[in-house]
Design an enzyme around this catalytic site. Structure first.
Site, mmCIF file in Angstrom:
data_model
loop_
_atom_site.group_PDB
_atom_site.id
_atom_site.type_symbol
_atom_site.label_atom_id
_atom_site.label_comp_id
_atom_site.label_asym_id
_atom_site.label_seq_id
_atom_site.Cartn_x
_atom_site.Cartn_y
_atom_site.Cartn_z
ATOM 1 N N LYS A 1 -2.683 -70.468 61.353
ATOM 2 C CA LYS A 1 -3.671 -70.560 60.274
ATOM 3 C C LYS A 1 -2.931 -70.660 58.943
ATOM 4 O O LYS A 1 -2.271 -71.655 58.715
ATOM 5 C CB LYS A 1 -4.658 -69.405 60.410
ATOM 6 N N HIS B 1 -13.107 -61.673 68.570
ATOM 7 C CA HIS B 1 -12.756 -63.029 69.004
ATOM 8 C C HIS B 1 -12.676 -63.126 70.528
ATOM 9 O O HIS B 1 -12.287 -62.180 71.205
ATOM 10 C CB HIS B 1 -11.387 -63.363 68.401
ATOM 11 N N GLU C 1 -10.842 -57.094 64.687
ATOM 12 C CA GLU C 1 -10.221 -58.068 63.787
ATOM 13 C C GLU C 1 -10.230 -57.461 62.402
ATOM 14 O O GLU C 1 -10.999 -56.528 62.140
ATOM 15 C CB GLU C 1 -11.046 -59.364 63.772
ATOM 16 N N SER D 1 -13.614 -63.823 62.300
ATOM 17 C CA SER D 1 -13.415 -65.270 62.246
ATOM 18 C C SER D 1 -14.704 -66.068 62.120
ATOM 19 O O SER D 1 -14.689 -67.187 61.625
ATOM 20 C CB SER D 1 -12.629 -65.733 63.473
ATOM 21 N N HIS E 1 -6.927 -64.088 60.487
ATOM 22 C CA HIS E 1 -7.417 -64.770 59.282
ATOM 23 C C HIS E 1 -7.052 -64.037 57.997
ATOM 24 O O HIS E 1 -7.494 -64.425 56.916
ATOM 25 C CB HIS E 1 -8.937 -64.963 59.369
ATOM 26 N N ASP F 1 -6.255 -57.341 64.938
ATOM 27 C CA ASP F 1 -5.949 -58.770 64.945
ATOM 28 C C ASP F 1 -6.147 -59.300 63.519
ATOM 29 O O ASP F 1 -7.258 -59.367 63.015
ATOM 30 C CB ASP F 1 -6.898 -59.463 65.936
ATOM 31 N N ASN G 1 -8.049 -74.114 58.696
ATOM 32 C CA ASN G 1 -7.481 -72.777 58.508
ATOM 33 C C ASN G 1 -6.159 -72.840 57.754
ATOM 34 O O ASN G 1 -5.455 -71.848 57.639
ATOM 35 C CB ASN G 1 -7.236 -72.114 59.859
HETATM 36 C C1 LIG Z 1 -7.576 -68.062 65.820
HETATM 37 C C2 LIG Z 1 -7.644 -66.686 66.332
HETATM 38 C C3 LIG Z 1 -6.894 -66.300 67.450
HETATM 39 C C4 LIG Z 1 -6.111 -67.289 68.264
HETATM 40 O O1 LIG Z 1 -4.897 -67.582 67.682
HETATM 41 P P1 LIG Z 1 -4.152 -68.937 68.107
HETATM 42 O O2 LIG Z 1 -2.770 -68.721 67.605
HETATM 43 O O3 LIG Z 1 -4.883 -70.028 67.439
HETATM 44 O O4 LIG Z 1 -4.215 -69.013 69.587
HETATM 45 C C5 LIG Z 1 -6.928 -64.977 67.828
HETATM 46 N N1 LIG Z 1 -7.677 -64.081 67.169
HETATM 47 C C6 LIG Z 1 -8.437 -64.433 66.110
HETATM 48 C C7 LIG Z 1 -9.251 -63.398 65.415
HETATM 49 C C8 LIG Z 1 -8.447 -65.747 65.670
HETATM 50 O O5 LIG Z 1 -9.218 -66.099 64.640
#
Ligand SMILES: *Cc1c(COP(=O)(O)O)cnc(C)c1O
Length: 378
Positions: free
Chosen positions: A233, A128, A173, A177, A205, A202, A43
């Site tokens: 990421k 997620h 999101e 992801s 990505h 969220d 990532n």
């Molecule tokens: C990776 C991810 C998370 C978690 O984030 P971290 O900082 O790795 O704990 C939360 N939501 C989504 C959509 C993700 O892809």
């Protein structure tokens, strides 16, 4: 103990036992079983995780403040560098920022803080695990809507926003992801406004890759009430931040257990995050390269007849179906020097096992071309 043993046996029987695969890393390569591999699973989209500018800031803050913040934010874990980072994010995003220790921790604790037993969370079907865990940990009722389906969402909004004493949060999101497709955030935001619901987006990505200055897809959307940015990421560091109104920040500082009862991020991490945000806003060239690489890979996959779902981003899943097929193809890729993660149920729905390819700014067209060759042979 018998119960745990039988659960492990279940996984073994279905060839679905998860195991930790040790890898090693140099600045430019991924080493799997001691062999150099081209990493199509990372990532670290912008290649910032090994950047000297981030490393130096990390070292500088460590030398000044030590290796731990040694307390939670509300005790003595708010150092000047924590406030500076929140100010820096505020000036970029035009909203108040609150740092969290990880994206998972943010999602799993913000949703329970925001909702009570009379409230509703309407979440996209493919959200997620951290968001779903947050919903489960809350006392609100969780209702899932079909993936990216605005009509379904609207019919749920009609139903659940009628109850005047309830808050309704819509959770999605921006870039999904596991599927790599993109939510219709603008339309979702307008629906939320029209029905008096709140929107939680969220951007894990999308941060660093999309939108004005790479700030993400939700950053410019005024109808987003809370947006989550993660630092592990494209940012190339660790941690997360929630961006929201001043009132909502004040509320979370008082009521969000995942913010209150945890040691704040250490100086080294704050250093790399702050340095990263100074750099990534100016990295349009790298962003263009990622988007170019991604559409090139999708085009080449299309030529070979591969199914990459509705991917429209740097996350490109190649659906392989059964577990054995997924594993077989991922092993062939590895034997040819490509690391791609094999994603199987229960992470994705039954029958939709996939190779989840992620594309970065550092990949060359030749590397992508050879990946497609090996993949189509396999
Ligand atoms: C990776 C991810 C998370 C978690 O984030 P971290 O900082 O790795 O704990 C939360 N939501 C989504 C959509 C993700 O892809």
């Amino acid at each position: 103990m018998e119960f745990y043993n039988s659960k492990i046996s279940d996984r073994k029987q279905n060839s679905r036992l998860r195991q930790l695969n040790p890898v090693d890393r140099t600045e430019n390569a991924l080493l799997v079983n001691g062999r150099n591999c081209i990493d199509f699973s990372s990532n670290d989209y912008l290649g910032l995780a090994n950047h000297i500018f981030l490393k130096n800031r990390s070292i500088e803050y460590t030398e000044k403040y030590g290796t731990s913040s040694s307390a939670s934010r509300l005790i003595t874990g708010t150092l000047p560098i924590h406030l500076q980072l929140e100010e820096q994010l505020k000036s970029l995003y035009g909203r108040e920022a609150l740092i969290f220790n990880s994206g998972f921790q943010a999602n799993v604790s913000i949703l329970p803080a925001l909702t009570g037993r009379h409230d509703y969370i309407l979440a996209d079907k493919l959200c997620h695990n951290s968001l779903l865990s947050g919903c489960s940990a809350s006392r609100a009722s969780l209702v899932r809507y079909r993936h990216n389906d605005l009509d379904h969402l609207e019919s749920l909004l009609q139903k659940y926003t009628e109850k005047k004493r309830s808050a309704v949060w819509v959770v999605t999101e921006s870039v999904f992801s596991m599927d790599g497709d993109i939510a219709p955030l603008n339309e979702t935001g307008v629906l939320c406004r029209n029905y008096g619901a709140l929107l939680y987006a969220d951007d894990a990505h999308a941060t660093g890759l999309y939108g004005y200055q790479g700030l993400g897809l939700a950053a410019g959307n005024e109808n987003t009430d809370l947006l989550l940015v993660t630092f592990g990421k494209a940012v190339g560091a660790f941690g997360a931040a929630a961006l929201m109104s001043k009132k909502l920040k004040e509320y979370l500082v008082n009521y969000c257990n995942g913010f209150i009862y945890t040691t704040s991020l250490p100086p080294s991490v704050i250093g790399s995050v702050s340095a990263s945000f100074e750099m990534l806003t100016g990295m349009n060239r790298e962003r263009d390269k990622i988007h170019f690489n991604s559409s090139y890979l999708r085009k080449r996959l299309k030529d070979t007849g591969a199914n990459y779902l509705d991917s429209n981003s740097q996350i490109i899943p190649v659906v392989t179906g059964s577990d054995s097929r997924t594993l077989m193809i991922s092993e062939k890729l590895l034997a040819n020097g490509f690391f791609v993660s094999a994603i199987r149920p229960p992470t994705v729905p039954e029958g939709s096992g996939r190779l989840r390819i992620t594309v970065s700014a550092k990949h060359s067209q030749e590397q992508i071309e050879s990946l497609v060759q090996v993949l189509s042979n396999a």
